[in-house]
Design an enzyme around this catalytic site. Structure first.
Site, PDB file in Angstrom:
ATOM      1  N   SER A  47      38.465 -28.335 -10.624  1.00 36.94           N
ATOM      2  CA  SER A  47      39.614 -28.046 -11.477  1.00 36.94           C
ATOM      3  C   SER A  47      39.256 -27.903 -12.948  1.00 36.94           C
ATOM      4  CB  SER A  47      40.678 -29.142 -11.319  1.00 36.94           C
ATOM      5  OG  SER A  47      40.152 -30.412 -11.655  1.00 36.94           O
ATOM      6  N   ASP A 360      46.754 -34.166 -18.985  1.00 38.87           N
ATOM      7  CA  ASP A 360      47.566 -34.781 -17.928  1.00 38.87           C
ATOM      8  C   ASP A 360      46.959 -36.076 -17.380  1.00 38.87           C
ATOM      9  OD1 ASP A 360      45.419 -33.857 -16.471  1.00 38.87           O
ATOM     10  OD2 ASP A 360      46.541 -32.410 -15.276  1.00 38.87           O
ATOM     11  N   HIS A 363      42.703 -33.983 -16.846  1.00 36.26           N
ATOM     12  CA  HIS A 363      42.155 -32.745 -17.398  1.00 36.26           C
ATOM     13  C   HIS A 363      42.362 -32.685 -18.907  1.00 36.26           C
ATOM     14  CE1 HIS A 363      43.417 -31.955 -13.165  1.00 36.26           C
ATOM     15  NE2 HIS A 363      42.164 -31.505 -13.114  1.00 36.26           N
TER      16      HIS A 363
END
Length: 395
Positions: A47, A360, A363
């Site tokens: 991610s 968040d 990240h």
């Protein structure tokens, strides 16, 4: 105590500035090599560099993701651009379309095989259990093999005429001869460590690292056998500094549990050990793959420097989470809506993402990603100290 910490931070900052100045002086004294003129980027990862893969394969990443740049969710786990986006900008190529995305994609200048939750080793568990992607690194390289092979088939004279007869344009596909001139980037390994924290003891996790690193080496070798030559390899970041890492750990009051900046010492120690072995493996790959240019990028040090000097660079508390609701042991993640005691709680964005390092809890924000990208693109954190624009050259 506060005075000693402040002095330590000042010394670290001064050292960082001196290294940067030395790099600039060296760059002026040594004639700069011409840029590599990479026609494409092929990215593999999780991610930290996923530009839409997991969003296309499973569920779309919700608002307010993307709010600071794209003004809408754009498949990225951030309020805007990722490090890979800034690298693309630096090299003058468009943002990478995800290989898994079927709408609005353009692969003329590369493709992104990264997906959120990906690991180097297969984890043999469902994404619906713990968020682990089924697209591990070996699968991503298999997808690249197919992508490269099918592209070559489409450029066969007979197939090309068939495409033209059916008004199919090849303008959104790479040229077969350009695969060997492209840049191959990697940012993966964090989820292997995170899964280890969840399933293994610390000794077991340490014992697993050599196999994880060997599987990474096998993936690089496989791409090399397909013609890849320039590799830009990120190590893993300081996972113990992720704000979300604090939510579910015990022994918070144990002496020595945190380092002087508030990061979980044992988690970062595992990340550093992984990085040590990864760097050693990259060194052996240089001997095994004689025509490859392999650049090892110390993302850990870049991120840790930013986290430990937030105010100097205009950021707020590095453990502040911009998007989401995390109070009184109630965790509503970014973009979620949860009803608790008849009241709806929204995981909304803060008012100033540009001052936050964490978007968040897991990240990084676009602003932090841009700072990191700017400081790795010039080669300051690379071995060899090679700017990304010159990553096709061996040294």
């Amino acid at each position: 105590m506060e005075g000693r910490i402040a002095n330590s931070r000042l010394l670290l900052f001064v050292a960082f500035v001196l290294v940067s100045l030395a790099s600039d002086v060296i760059a002026r004294r040594i004639p700069a090599a011409p840029p590599c003129d990479f026609p494409a980027i092929y990215n593999f990862g999780d991610s930290n560099s996923d530009t839409g893969g997991i969003s296309a394969a499973f569920w779309r990443i919700p608002p307010p993701y993307g709010v600071s740049y794209f003004r809408r969710p754009a498949g990225r786990n951030s309020d805007g651009r990722l490090i890979i986006d800034f690298i693309a900008e630096h090299l003058g190529v468009p943002y990478l379309s995800s290989y898994l995305d079927s709408i609005g994609t353009n692969f003329r200048h590369g493709a992104n095989f990264a997906t959120g939750g990906s690991t180097i080793r297969r984890q043999n568990e469902s994404i619906f259990e713990n968020g682990i992607s089924p697209f591990s690194l070996d699968i991503q390289t298999m997808q690249f093999d197919q992508f490269r092979a099918r592209t070559g088939e489409l450029y066969h004279p007979g197939e090309l005429k068939l495409m033209q007869d059916n008004h199919f344009s090849a303008r959104k596909l790479p040229r077969p001869k350009e695969f060997s001139r492209a840049l191959y980037t990697f940012d993966i390994g964090q989820n292997d460590i995170a899964a280890g924290f969840r399933k293994l003891t610390m000794p077991q996790l340490r014992a697993a690292i050599p196999d994880i690193v060997d599987q990474f080496g096998a993936a690089v070798t496989r791409l090399y056998q397909q013609g890849a030559r320039a590799f830009w390899i990120h190590n893993t970041g300081p996972i113990g500094c992720l704000p979300a890492a604090m939510f579910y750990v015990r022994n918070l009051n144990k002496p020595g549990f945190f380092d002087k900046y508030g990061c979980i010492r044992s988690h970062n120690a595992i990340a550093l050990e992984f990085n040590r072995q990864l760097k050693a493996r990259v060194t052996t790959l240089r001997a095994e793959l004689p025509h490859a240019a392999l650049t090892y990028v110390d993302i850990y040090s870049a991120k840790y420097h930013l986290i430990s000097n937030t105010k100097i660079y205009g950021f707020s508390n590095p453990f502040k989470i911009c998007c989401g609701h995390h109070k009184n042991n109630v965790h509503v993640w970014c973009g979620q809506r949860v009803v608790i005691n008849s009241s709806e709680i929204l995981g909304a964005s803060c008012g100033s993402p540009a001052t936050c390092i964490s978007w968040d809890g897991v990240h990084y924000s676009q602003a932090a990603n841009q700072w990191i990208a700017n400081h790795i693109a010039n080669g300051s954190f690379s071995d060899p100290p090679m700017p990304v624009a010159n990553a096709c050259f061996k040294r």
